[in-house]
Design an enzyme around this catalytic site. Structure first.
Site, PDB file in Angstrom:
ATOM      1  N   GLN A  29      36.843  39.961 -31.464  1.00 52.43           N
ATOM      2  CA  GLN A  29      36.825  39.134 -32.672  1.00 52.43           C
ATOM      3  C   GLN A  29      35.506  38.351 -32.726  1.00 52.43           C
ATOM      4  O   GLN A  29      35.196  37.580 -31.818  1.00 52.43           O
ATOM      5  CB  GLN A  29      38.010  38.159 -32.713  1.00 52.43           C
ATOM      6  CG  GLN A  29      38.092  37.485 -34.092  1.00 52.43           C
ATOM      7  CD  GLN A  29      39.188  36.450 -34.221  1.00 52.43           C
ATOM      8  OE1 GLN A  29      39.327  35.571 -33.360  1.00 52.43           O
ATOM      9  NE2 GLN A  29      39.961  36.515 -35.298  1.00 52.43           N
TER      10      GLN A  29
ATOM     11  N   TYR B  40      37.218  28.539 -40.186  1.00 56.48           N
ATOM     12  CA  TYR B  40      35.890  28.658 -39.566  1.00 56.48           C
ATOM     13  C   TYR B  40      34.842  29.100 -40.599  1.00 56.48           C
ATOM     14  O   TYR B  40      35.123  29.125 -41.797  1.00 56.48           O
ATOM     15  CB  TYR B  40      35.970  29.569 -38.336  1.00 56.48           C
ATOM     16  CG  TYR B  40      36.897  28.972 -37.294  1.00 56.48           C
ATOM     17  CD1 TYR B  40      36.581  27.742 -36.699  1.00 56.48           C
ATOM     18  CD2 TYR B  40      38.101  29.582 -36.954  1.00 56.48           C
ATOM     19  CE1 TYR B  40      37.451  27.154 -35.781  1.00 56.48           C
ATOM     20  CE2 TYR B  40      38.964  28.994 -36.031  1.00 56.48           C
ATOM     21  CZ  TYR B  40      38.629  27.773 -35.449  1.00 56.48           C
ATOM     22  OH  TYR B  40      39.470  27.175 -34.545  1.00 56.48           O
TER      23      TYR B  40
ATOM     24  N   ARG C  30      39.789  39.346 -40.718  1.00 57.52           N
ATOM     25  CA  ARG C  30      41.019  38.540 -40.710  1.00 57.52           C
ATOM     26  C   ARG C  30      40.906  37.360 -41.674  1.00 57.52           C
ATOM     27  O   ARG C  30      39.879  36.682 -41.697  1.00 57.52           O
ATOM     28  CB  ARG C  30      41.241  38.002 -39.289  1.00 57.52           C
ATOM     29  CG  ARG C  30      42.580  37.327 -39.113  1.00 57.52           C
ATOM     30  CD  ARG C  30      42.845  36.957 -37.674  1.00 57.52           C
ATOM     31  NE  ARG C  30      44.251  37.157 -37.375  1.00 57.52           N
ATOM     32  CZ  ARG C  30      44.965  36.377 -36.568  1.00 57.52           C
ATOM     33  NH1 ARG C  30      44.405  35.372 -35.940  1.00 57.52           N
ATOM     34  NH2 ARG C  30      46.242  36.621 -36.360  1.00 57.52           N
TER      35      ARG C  30
ATOM     36  N   GLY D 154      51.096  37.155 -31.416  1.00 55.53           N
ATOM     37  CA  GLY D 154      50.231  36.280 -30.641  1.00 55.53           C
ATOM     38  C   GLY D 154      50.930  35.796 -29.391  1.00 55.53           C
ATOM     39  O   GLY D 154      50.891  36.439 -28.329  1.00 55.53           O
TER      40      GLY D 154
HETATM   41  C1  LIG Z   1      46.551  29.931 -27.833  1.00 54.73           C
HETATM   42  C2  LIG Z   1      46.180  30.455 -29.200  1.00 54.73           C
HETATM   43  C3  LIG Z   1      44.864  30.738 -29.487  1.00 54.73           C
HETATM   44  C4  LIG Z   1      44.503  31.288 -30.727  1.00 54.73           C
HETATM   45  N1  LIG Z   1      43.195  31.649 -30.951  1.00 54.73           N
HETATM   46  C5  LIG Z   1      42.879  32.361 -32.062  1.00 54.73           C
HETATM   47  C6  LIG Z   1      41.600  32.950 -32.206  1.00 54.73           C
HETATM   48  O1  LIG Z   1      40.721  32.870 -31.315  1.00 54.73           O
HETATM   49  N2  LIG Z   1      41.341  33.625 -33.347  1.00 54.73           N
HETATM   50  C7  LIG Z   1      42.273  33.756 -34.344  1.00 54.73           C
HETATM   51  O2  LIG Z   1      42.001  34.376 -35.381  1.00 54.73           O
HETATM   52  N3  LIG Z   1      43.510  33.217 -34.222  1.00 54.73           N
HETATM   53  C8  LIG Z   1      43.845  32.566 -33.097  1.00 54.73           C
HETATM   54  N4  LIG Z   1      45.131  32.099 -32.913  1.00 54.73           N
HETATM   55  C9  LIG Z   1      46.164  32.426 -33.914  1.00 54.73           C
HETATM   56  C10 LIG Z   1      46.927  33.686 -33.482  1.00 54.73           C
HETATM   57  O3  LIG Z   1      46.097  34.835 -33.571  1.00 54.73           O
HETATM   58  C11 LIG Z   1      48.153  33.928 -34.387  1.00 54.73           C
HETATM   59  O4  LIG Z   1      47.728  33.937 -35.730  1.00 54.73           O
HETATM   60  C12 LIG Z   1      49.236  32.863 -34.200  1.00 54.73           C
HETATM   61  O5  LIG Z   1      49.527  32.655 -32.834  1.00 54.73           O
HETATM   62  C13 LIG Z   1      50.528  33.247 -34.938  1.00 54.73           C
HETATM   63  O6  LIG Z   1      51.052  34.474 -34.444  1.00 54.73           O
HETATM   64  P1  LIG Z   1      52.320  34.477 -33.439  1.00 54.73           P
HETATM   65  O7  LIG Z   1      53.431  33.716 -34.134  1.00 54.73           O
HETATM   66  O8  LIG Z   1      52.672  35.915 -33.250  1.00 54.73           O
HETATM   67  O9  LIG Z   1      51.913  33.782 -32.188  1.00 54.73           O
HETATM   68  C14 LIG Z   1      45.501  31.504 -31.718  1.00 54.73           C
HETATM   69  C15 LIG Z   1      46.831  31.159 -31.432  1.00 54.73           C
HETATM   70  C16 LIG Z   1      47.176  30.662 -30.186  1.00 54.73           C
HETATM   71  C17 LIG Z   1      48.629  30.350 -29.896  1.00 54.73           C
END
Ligand SMILES: Cc1cc2nc3c(=O)[nH]c(=O)nc-3n(C[C@H](O)[C@H](O)[C@H](O)COP(=O)(O)O)c2cc1C
Length: 375
Positions: free
Chosen positions: A102, A183, A230, A320
């Site tokens: 990413q 961002y 994204r 995630g």
């Molecule tokens: C610890 C953590 C770090 C994350 N870092 C990013 C990231 O670097 N880039 C991004 O687009 N989203 C990031 N997210 C968002 C996740 O990609 C995702 O959209 C979010 O966790 C919801 O999905 P889930 O319910 O399946 O966890 C992060 C989420 C978490 C929990």
């Protein structure tokens, strides 16, 4: 539990053949714990453990020193970082997996501590509300950023071009452009953070210009069938748009001319911490507009993922937090096995605890007393 198992069927994602429809969502884990922001041995192990995902999308990897906004996040702009990522992609490929990086520039969500005392940059000098920077000193107030000069913008696009070139050298199967979560790309797109009066601000055509230039640059380096992007059209506390349906519909329509591998949309299911109550539903519009593969993310379980796939709301579902706690999430879904509980306290802190010590099913069976979450 629904009887369909579309989630375990293969899918051709641009140039990459996926064995299942489960994508590991990009997640910052802040384990590049060295001054050079190079992926460490533990980072190699972490991604290797998750190689059975249909596709891994790495944590955001900053495209330049200017793009940094957090401590210990890995970059993809120095030779050392490229070599570090090469070890990750080699390990994932040897384990039978597929991995996109990413590409990330935080823009205004940063702090002078990361920029030799200089202000972070953004489309406009508008301070993000509701977020703090996490620096070596802990949480700090984010200052009002400096608006990029018109003649600086091509240079920022070039940061993405160079990073895409590096991604290829590092052995990635492709790259996801981070256009979500407030961002830099998102800051240009959404009118709450972009009040420019030149050709990069004002109309939706102008606000989308930077995003489309970045896409063109990354596509030039990797080929469109190895590039995804994204978005998070429902915004967050730090960013908003007066008409997200119109803004994201326009940019998605424009993306159709590139033939990208995918568009990835975060639209959290109700009750999820990332859900924005009252925000208009945008993903369903974009699904109809976009002529390539579509990934949905935000609070999905095996059951809701199967339902979304069966209803043709998406081709792939990204998970995630479930992948943080379950390196073998695919096998657990296949077997209907229980999931490990995530330890939120170790999401972003240094160390292997809560990073590479979540047991796989095999390990849990072999060693039932190995419960790392309650010690
Ligand atoms: C610890 C953590 C770090 C994350 N870092 C990013 C990231 O670097 N880039 C991004 O687009 N989203 C990031 N997210 C968002 C996740 O990609 C995702 O959209 C979010 O966790 C919801 O999905 P889930 O319910 O399946 O966890 C992060 C989420 C978490 C929990």
């Amino acid at each position: 539990m629904t009887q369909t198992t579309k989630i375990f069927s293969s899918f051709q994602l641009g140039a990459t053949q996926l064995p299942n429809r489960m994508v590991m969502a990009p997640m910052t884990r802040s384990r590049a714990t060295n001054a050079a922001n190079v992926p460490t041995n533990s980072v190699v192990t972490y991604y290797e453990q998750r190689a059975s995902a249909g596709l891994i999308i790495t944590e955001g990897s900053q495209v330049s020193a200017q793009g940094v906004g957090y401590i210990n996040t890995p970059g993809i702009y120095t030779e050392e970082q490229v070599a570090g990522w090469k070890r990750v992609t080699d390990a994932v490929h040897a384990a039978g997996g597929r991995i996109f990086v990413q590409l990330w520039h935080v823009g205004r969500v940063s702090h002078p501590a990361f920029h030799g005392g200089e202000l972070p940059v953004a489309p406009s000098a508008i301070k993000p509300e509701g977020v703090k920077a996490f620096t070596g000193q802990g949480f700090e107030e984010i200052p009002t950023p400096r608006a990029l000069e018109l003649n600086e913008i091509a240079g920022v696009v070039d940061q993405f071009r160079q990073a895409a070139r590096n991604a290829k050298r590092a052995g990635f199967d492709g790259a996801e452009i981070h256009g979500a979560n407030g961002y830099l790309l998102d800051q240009f797109l959404q009118d709450g953070s972009n009040q420019r009066t030149d050709e990069y601000g004002g109309s939706v055509e102008n606000r989308a210009r930077f995003v489309l230039e970045v896409v063109q640059a990354v596509v030039d380096e990797l080929g469109a069938d190895r590039v995804g992007i994204r978005f998070s059209p429902q915004g967050s506390s730090s960013i908003q748009d007066s008409d997200p349906v119109a803004t994201f519909s326009y940019v998605t329509e424009q993306l159709n001319r590139f033939g990208l591998a995918y568009v990835h949309v975060i639209e959290a299911l109700p009750g999820h911490p990332m859900a924005t109550p009252g925000a208009p539903a945008v993903a369903a519009h974009l699904r109809k507009i976009f002529n390539g593969a579509f990934i949905l993310n935000g609070g999905y379980t095996q059951q809701t993922a199967e339902e979304a796939l069966a209803n043709n709301e998406a081709d792939l579902i990204a998970f995630g937090v479930p992948f943080i706690a379950n390196p073998d999430l695919v096998e657990r879904f296949q077997q209907g096995a229980a999931l490990n509980a995530p330890d939120f306290s170790t999401f972003y802190v240094p160390g292997d605890k809560g990073y590479i010590d979540y047991p796989s099913l095999e390990e849990a069976v072999a060693e039932p007393a190995n419960d790392v979450y309650h010690d």
